[in-house]
Design a protein around this motif. Structure first.
Motif, PDB file in Angstrom:
ATOM      1  N   SER A 105       0.942  -1.386  -0.235  1.00 11.83           N
ATOM      2  CA  SER A 105       0.456  -0.252  -0.091  1.00 11.83           C
ATOM      3  C   SER A 105       0.977   1.641  -0.078  1.00 11.83           C
ATOM      4  CB  SER A 105      -0.920   0.238   1.121  1.00 11.83           C
ATOM      5  OG  SER A 105      -1.835  -1.762   1.079  1.00 11.83           O
ATOM      6  N   HIS A 108       2.108   1.999  -3.185  1.00 15.53           N
ATOM      7  CA  HIS A 108       1.466   1.762  -3.903  1.00 15.53           C
ATOM      8  C   HIS A 108       1.032   3.662  -4.107  1.00 15.53           C
ATOM      9  CE1 HIS A 108      -3.074   3.180  -5.349  1.00 15.53           C
ATOM     10  NE2 HIS A 108      -2.517   1.845  -6.362  1.00 15.53           N
ATOM     11  N   ASP A 109       0.947   3.679  -3.333  1.00 13.54           N
ATOM     12  CA  ASP A 109       1.006   5.445  -2.800  1.00 13.54           C
ATOM     13  C   ASP A 109       2.264   6.389  -3.472  1.00 13.54           C
ATOM     14  OD1 ASP A 109      -1.690   4.593  -1.943  1.00 13.54           O
ATOM     15  OD2 ASP A 109      -1.337   5.223   0.235  1.00 13.54           O
ATOM     16  N   VAL A 112       1.696   6.614  -7.575  1.00 15.35           N
ATOM     17  CA  VAL A 112       0.740   7.639  -8.402  1.00 15.35           C
ATOM     18  C   VAL A 112       0.939   8.914  -8.654  1.00 15.35           C
ATOM     19  CG1 VAL A 112      -1.402   8.525  -7.152  1.00 15.35           C
ATOM     20  CG2 VAL A 112      -0.965   6.311  -6.648  1.00 15.35           C
ATOM     21  N   THR A 137     -10.412  15.656  -7.648  1.00 12.77           N
ATOM     22  CA  THR A 137      -9.791  15.284  -6.653  1.00 12.77           C
ATOM     23  C   THR A 137     -10.383  14.868  -5.077  1.00 12.77           C
ATOM     24  OG1 THR A 137     -10.107  17.625  -5.857  1.00 12.77           O
ATOM     25  CG2 THR A 137      -8.609  17.609  -7.074  1.00 12.77           C
ATOM     26  N   TYR A 140      -9.572  11.158  -6.370  1.00 10.52           N
ATOM     27  CA  TYR A 140      -8.561  10.375  -6.704  1.00 10.52           C
ATOM     28  C   TYR A 140      -7.600  12.280  -5.060  1.00 10.52           C
ATOM     29  CZ  TYR A 140      -9.248   8.450 -11.220  1.00 10.52           C
ATOM     30  OH  TYR A 140     -10.242   7.952 -12.318  1.00 10.52           O
ATOM     31  N   ILE A 142      -5.555  10.913  -3.215  1.00 15.67           N
ATOM     32  CA  ILE A 142      -3.737  10.041  -3.490  1.00 15.67           C
ATOM     33  C   ILE A 142      -3.532  11.289  -3.989  1.00 15.67           C
ATOM     34  CG2 ILE A 142      -2.140   8.762  -2.886  1.00 15.67           C
ATOM     35  CD1 ILE A 142      -3.990   7.131  -2.076  1.00 15.67           C
ATOM     36  N   LYS A 145      -3.133  14.711  -3.327  1.00 20.23           N
ATOM     37  CA  LYS A 145      -1.848  15.566  -2.542  1.00 20.23           C
ATOM     38  C   LYS A 145      -1.074  15.595  -3.839  1.00 20.23           C
ATOM     39  CE  LYS A 145      -3.343  13.250   1.289  1.00 20.23           C
ATOM     40  NZ  LYS A 145      -2.611  11.688   2.544  1.00 20.23           N
ATOM     41  N   LYS A 146      -0.297  15.402  -4.279  1.00 13.60           N
ATOM     42  CA  LYS A 146       1.037  15.266  -5.444  1.00 13.60           C
ATOM     43  C   LYS A 146       0.433  16.328  -6.930  1.00 13.60           C
ATOM     44  CE  LYS A 146       2.299  10.742  -4.561  1.00 13.60           C
ATOM     45  NZ  LYS A 146       2.158   9.167  -5.144  1.00 13.60           N
TER      46      LYS A 146
END
Length: 259
Positions: A105, A108-109, A112, A137, A140, A142, A145-146
């Protein structure tokens, strides 16, 4: 002289004879109360011991001592070293599964939003094409956040360059900022041209004096002298040219995980 009649019962407390108690004997006499209670306890305990020895507890119990013993023996036989080892291994396996799941996990994060060069035109499930489009947002979080502005970079036809981060090679750049194409400046100078003679005396920089190649400067049988004071420059005579500056490359489809 008669004996106390013992009863099969348990008395929680034993009576304490007080100084003011009269001396009264008999069945209900206060002087015999303490002895009666102790006698009752003794009879109760005696019958409990006898019932254990006979293989059955009091009437309210449904299991014999032999059954209880068999159960204990069964439990003891199951609790072997092999069983304990298997239980430990099973527990360890479950712990490792949980740790592996947590690690997956986290990985995976982390992945992303990172551009992946994908060899197909169709975008796989769980991913988005990096075409400069807006994304939800809330759907999605995660990814948001980017890319807090809710917009993915447009990587169609673009190269990715490492962020300068203080190295001084590409200073003044912010993360995710775009940069147009460019080449280093090419300079040169020609001087002392004698018109109508085809005689070039001096050349510097990107120009080169080579009277034997005058016929090829414009890609045809034309001499400088035929154009008077005009002299051309064409890089395609030496290197491959196009409408943009680029290295050799292979086209991939940039996509990213979306979650």
């Amino acid at each position: 002289m008669a004996n106390l009649t013992e009863k099969n019962e348990w008395t929680d407390g034993i009576y304490q004879i007080e100084k003011t108690d009269p001396v009264v004997g008999g069945v209900e006499g206060i002087s015999n109360r303490q002895a009666q209670q102790l006698a009752n306890r003794t009879k109760y305990l005696k019958e409990q011991v006898e019932s254990l020895n006979s293989g059955k507890a009091e009437s309210s119990h449904t299991h014999t001592i032999a059954q209880v013993t068999d159960l204990q023996n069964t439990l003891n036989s199951k609790a072997t070293n092999t069983d304990l080892t298997n239980a430990k291994n099973s527990l360890t396996t479950e712990i490792n599964k949980k740790a592996t799941k947590d690690a997956f996990s986290a990985l995976h994060d982390l992945m992303v939003g990172i551009p992946f060069p994908y060899p197909l035109s169709t975008v796989p499930s769980g991913c988005l094409a990096m075409n400069g489009q807006k994304f939800n947002t809330s759907t999605y979080p995660i990814l948001a956040k980017k890319y807090p502005n809710g917009v993915l970079p447009d990587l169609r036809g673009e190269f990715i360059r490492g962020w300068d981060n203080g190295s001084g090679v590409d200073s003044g750049r912010a993360l995710l900022s775009s940069q147009g194409d460019a080449i280093r400046n090419l300079e040169g100078r020609i001087s002392g041209i004698v018109t109508q003679s085809g005689n070039v005396l001096n050349a510097t920089g990107v120009f080169k004096v080579d009277p034997t190649k005058f016929d090829n400067i414009f890609g045809s049988s034309t001499k400088v002298s035929d154009y008077g004071d005009y002299l051309g420059f064409d890089a395609s005579l030496v290197v491959p040219t196009a409408e943009e500056n680029r290295p050799r490359n292979i086209a991939f489809h940039y996509i990213c995980l979306a979650a």
